[in-house]
Design an enzyme around this catalytic site. Structure first.
Site, PDB file in Angstrom:
ATOM      1  N   GLN A  14     -20.208 -11.021  15.023  1.00 50.73           N
ATOM      2  CA  GLN A  14     -20.702  -9.960  15.893  1.00 50.73           C
ATOM      3  C   GLN A  14     -21.925  -9.333  15.242  1.00 50.73           C
ATOM      4  OE1 GLN A  14     -17.704  -7.025  16.768  1.00 50.73           O
ATOM      5  NE2 GLN A  14     -18.787  -6.167  18.509  1.00 50.73           N
TER       6      GLN A  14
ATOM      7  N   SER B 181     -15.308  -7.946  32.073  1.00 52.83           N
ATOM      8  CA  SER B 181     -16.574  -7.532  31.467  1.00 52.83           C
ATOM      9  C   SER B 181     -17.494  -8.708  31.199  1.00 52.83           C
ATOM     10  CB  SER B 181     -16.302  -6.805  30.144  1.00 52.83           C
ATOM     11  OG  SER B 181     -15.725  -7.708  29.209  1.00 52.83           O
TER      12      SER B 181
ATOM     13  N   CYS C 127       0.836  -1.202   0.000  1.00 57.50           N
ATOM     14  CA  CYS C 127       0.000   0.000   0.000  1.00 57.50           C
ATOM     15  C   CYS C 127       0.876   1.259   0.000  1.00 57.50           C
ATOM     16  CB  CYS C 127      -0.967  -0.033   1.176  1.00 57.50           C
ATOM     17  SG  CYS C 127      -2.361   1.115   1.014  1.00 57.50           S
TER      18      CYS C 127
ATOM     19  N   GLU D  24      -1.739  -9.343   3.672  1.00 57.57           N
ATOM     20  CA  GLU D  24      -1.656  -9.888   5.028  1.00 57.57           C
ATOM     21  C   GLU D  24      -3.016 -10.162   5.657  1.00 57.57           C
ATOM     22  OE1 GLU D  24      -1.463  -5.331   5.609  1.00 57.57           O
ATOM     23  OE2 GLU D  24      -1.022  -6.841   4.078  1.00 57.57           O
TER      24      GLU D  24
ATOM     25  N   SER E 249     -11.177 -10.223  28.619  1.00 59.01           N
ATOM     26  CA  SER E 249     -10.904 -10.005  30.033  1.00 59.01           C
ATOM     27  C   SER E 249     -10.972 -11.307  30.823  1.00 59.01           C
ATOM     28  CB  SER E 249     -11.881  -8.974  30.615  1.00 59.01           C
ATOM     29  OG  SER E 249     -13.216  -9.419  30.523  1.00 59.01           O
TER      30      SER E 249
ATOM     31  N   HIS F 116      -3.595  -5.372   0.340  1.00 56.58           N
ATOM     32  CA  HIS F 116      -3.048  -5.892   1.600  1.00 56.58           C
ATOM     33  C   HIS F 116      -3.063  -7.419   1.588  1.00 56.58           C
ATOM     34  CE1 HIS F 116      -2.723  -2.081   3.856  1.00 56.58           C
ATOM     35  NE2 HIS F 116      -3.694  -1.703   3.050  1.00 56.58           N
TER      36      HIS F 116
END
Length: 746
Positions: free
Chosen positions: A661, A295, A155, A243, A300, A241
């Site tokens: 998500q 959380s 890039c 990667e 966590s 990209h």
């Protein structure tokens, strides 16, 4: 910038005029460290490079050091990654190590002499948010291109090497942000064994204009150069990209570079990361006790489990703070799940403290003086960055109060967080990159956290990890899969899933962008009557893309509405804060076509970074007002119910695992208002956006295509259920990949 009736910078941060007119403005005498901190944070306001203290480091795994004061490692077959401020710099490092080659992240301005002294066998120059044409572009040693070792520029790295060898780079009409097909030369060593068409991730505004004489083209994206190779040296450049996961054969390209071009022998093996984390914790903590912020999420929980394993449960206090922005029944479920894995949990109810919290933020006066001011209380704040900083700082203040209540001496207690590498990269922490631009401040990387890091009071055993690596580590620790693979929920919670706004963003570019969107959805007819607008659109698309747009707009049933709201995006490794384009129709939509169209729109409209589909038929009236929205209990209750309804449908159909998500976002848009009644009937409803997201490392990702990654009947039921939530105008579906849109809207 003037973006509508509110005077606000396009990046979403207050201008000096706005800051000085705000209530609670204070002028402070700044010491040298305060000035440095203000410079660090102010860089976000103008998109400039962030200058940070080199001492902000202590909490992560020890970094390898180079000859200029850095710790020396054993000499061997190693690749240097020259960091130009990439969001994906650590991903490059990870991909190389996964291919059994050792890699080291180093500053872009490392000298050729240092490279020789360290014995690096190859260089990879990362992407970055800057333009090679800018006066303040990151410096580099031109002698690196005279070294007799292979080089791969990614890039920004491609543009840098093209300019170095005498070519030119320009900002063109077209920009590319997302997954696109390119044509490659299979005869090039990078593309050996691959077909001549490849799906890759592109995210850039500048492009190669004139190719250096010593370089040749090895890949093209439409009329743009997508990859080059030096005619004599082992020097390669790719505009995309390789990667990231969205470049489908990126790992093969990296393998070709490392094995075929560099001749690497695959002599490096990944260390036992669990044992490395445990040892790091023991060294960092010593005989102290640890207050671990939890959380109920994967990060966590794994971090706290590591602390328990390294130190013993008697030295670890797990702290759960309910900030008032949790999902429906979230706090009780978190408490049950964490106690089920043996954590001794201390729970604090702090909703009121968060609602009324303020913090200091830096700003620059018109005279260029760096000062600080207090924000408004959180329940009155509309700026997304200020919301994030208030919440992050308040977490720290509540934790400090808990220490006192538990009679823990602050000098003998360390704070632990489940901070991941993407958190630090997006917050532009110097731990992650020396040249990165802040995309959004994570609650675990505010200035208060950084000050604690500088004092060595924070331990973050996962700060070198990505989400999928944390989940794998959690499995080795024996944590339940339902805890590890639950959908991530941000620390600030629902607070950053409410777009707070007092007035519509109607900048000088609003009407022009509205007109451009109208041309896009009417391209079939508009292209028959050539005009400057149509010509500029055609320059932004390949012939195949023009054919696609002709076909999709043939019937003229699509409508496009520019919404007077801004969302956060990441484009070309830089933060954007731009408009949202909404598509609608009375006809049944083809989801594959809408996904493709959503990638084309930001390519043509550079001030749009997010595209949504609006359910409920065509949007017939322009939207030029918003429903005033702040973090009030009523607004939060509406979003909490909408989030519960949407996620209940996912769970009922047992399809949660199909997506990574699903943020549910509340936006201040009231559709379908009668234009004649607008002067007397105010905008009072809001709309809900379903943001499905599929990813492995959360650095890049795509929305779920209905009928492919998520069943259409599930989405239809979700939309129908959401339409029954009181106060909801319409339901929208986010069509935007990352980039150009971030996972969360703020």
């Amino acid at each position: 910038c003037v973006a509508g009736k509110l005077k606000k910078g396009r990046c979403g941060f207050p201008t000096a005029d706005e800051a000085m007119s705000s209530e609670g403005t204070v002028t402070v005498e700044t010491s040298s460290w305060q000035v440095a901190a203000a410079e660090t944070e102010h860089a976000q306001t103008g998109g400039a490079k962030r200058k940070r203290s080199e001492s902000e480091s202590g909490s992560c795994e020890p970094k390898r050091r180079l000859a200029n004061g850095m710790r020396e490692e054993e000499m061997g077959e190693r690749v240097a990654i020259l960091d130009a401020g990439a969001q994906y710099g650590k991903v490059i490092d990870r991909r190389i190590r996964e291919l059994s080659v050792e890699s080291v992240l180093v500053p872009l301005n490392i000298t050729a002499k240092q490279i020789q002294e360290e014995g690096f066998c190859a260089l990879v120059i990362s992407g970055g948010p800057n333009s090679v044409n800018n006066a303040d572009a990151p410096s580099y040693d031109p002698e690196i291109f005279q070294l007799d070792i292979p080089i791969l520029g990614i890039c920004y790295g491609l543009q840098l090497l093209n300019k170095h060898f005498g070519g030119t780079v320009e900002k063109k009409q077209v920009r590319e942000d997302g997954q696109f097909s390119i044509r490659v030369d299979p005869g090039c060593e990078l593309f050996a064994g691959l077909g001549d068409t490849q799906e890759v991730l592109l995210t850039h505004g500048d492009s190669v204009e004139r190719l250096a004489d010593s370089l040749r083209v090895t890949a093209e994206s439409g009329d743009l150069i997508a990859a080059v190779a030096h005619r004599e040296k082992k020097i390669f450049g790719v505009q995309f990209h390789p990667e990231v996961d969205l470049t489908q054969n990126g790992k093969t390209m990296m393998r070709n570079f490392l094995y075929n071009v560099c001749g690497c022998q695959r002599a490096f093996s990944l260390e036992n990361r669990e044992e490395a984390c445990l040892e790091h914790i023991r060294q960092a903590v010593g005989g102290a006790r640890v207050l671990s912020m939890v959380s109920g999420g994967c990060d966590s929980s794994v971090s706290t489990a590591l602390l328990n394993a390294a130190l013993g449960a008697e030295k670890v206090v797990a702290l759960y703070i309910d900030n008032g922005f949790m999902r429906k029944n979230e706090s009780s479920q978190v408490q049950e799940s964490l106690e089920a894995i043996g954590l001794k949990l201390h729970v604090v109810q702090a909703a009121q403290q968060f609602y009324t919290a303020q913090t200091l933020v830096p700003y620059q006066t018109p005279e260029g003086q760096l000062q600080q001011r207090y924000t408004l209380p959180l329940h009155s704040v509309t700026n997304p960055e200020e919301k994030r900083r208030i919440i992050g700082d308040t977490f720290m203040k509540v934790a400090h109060k808990v220490m006192a209540e538990l009679e823990l001496e602050s000098d003998s207690v360390l704070l632990a967080q489940g901070t991941l590498r993407p958190d630090l990269i997006e917050s532009a922490s110097s731990i992650a990159s020396s040249n990165a631009q802040c995309i959004k401040t994570h609650h675990n990387d505010t200035e208060l956290v950084r000050e604690l890091r500088r004092k060595g009071r924070v331990v973050e055993p996962l700060c070198d990890f990505h989400k999928d690596e944390v989940r794998a580590l959690g499995e080795t620790l024996g944590l339940p899969r339902e805890l590890l693979y639950r959908h991530p929920f941000p620390g600030p919670g629902l607070a950053i899933r409410v777009l707070c706004q007092s007035e519509a963003y109607l900048g000088e570019d609003f009407s022009l962008t509205t007109s451009l969107l109208a041309h896009i959805v009417d391209f079939c007819r508009a292209s028959q009557q050539p005009s400057p607008t149509v010509q500029s659109m055609q320059e932004c698309m390949s012939p195949q893309e023009q054919d696609f747009l002709q076909r999709v707009t043939l019937e003229g049933s699509l409508a496009a509405t520019l919404l007077p709201i801004f969302s956060v995006g990441v484009q070309g490794d830089a933060r954007t804060y731009n408009y949202v384009a909404a598509l609608s129709s009375d006809e049944k939509q083809d989801w594959e076509e809408m996904m493709t169209l959503a990638k084309l729109i930001p390519r043509i409209c550079h001030n749009v970074n997010r595209v949504v589909w609006v359910f409920g038929g065509v949007v017939r009236n322009a939207i030029d007002e918003v429903t005033p929205t702040h973090l009030t209990t009523g607004v939060l209750a509406t979003l909490r119910e909408a989030d519960h309804v949407a996620n209940s449908v996912l769970r009922r159909h047992r399809v949660e695992s199909l997506i990574s998500q699903m943020p549910v976002v509340l936006i201040p848009i009231h559709f379908d208002r009668d234009p004649q009644q607008r002067p007397v009937v105010p905008s009072c409803q809001r709309s809900v956006v379903i943001r499905t997201f599929i990813t492995s490392d959360f650095m890049t990702g795509i929305p779920a295509t209905p009928g492919r990654e998520i069943p259409e009947e599930v989405l239809s039921e979700m939309v129908h259920s959401l339409q029954g939530v009181p106060g909801i105008s319409r339901v929208l579906y986010d069509l935007t990949p990352k980039p150009p849109g971030t996972t969360e809207w703020e």
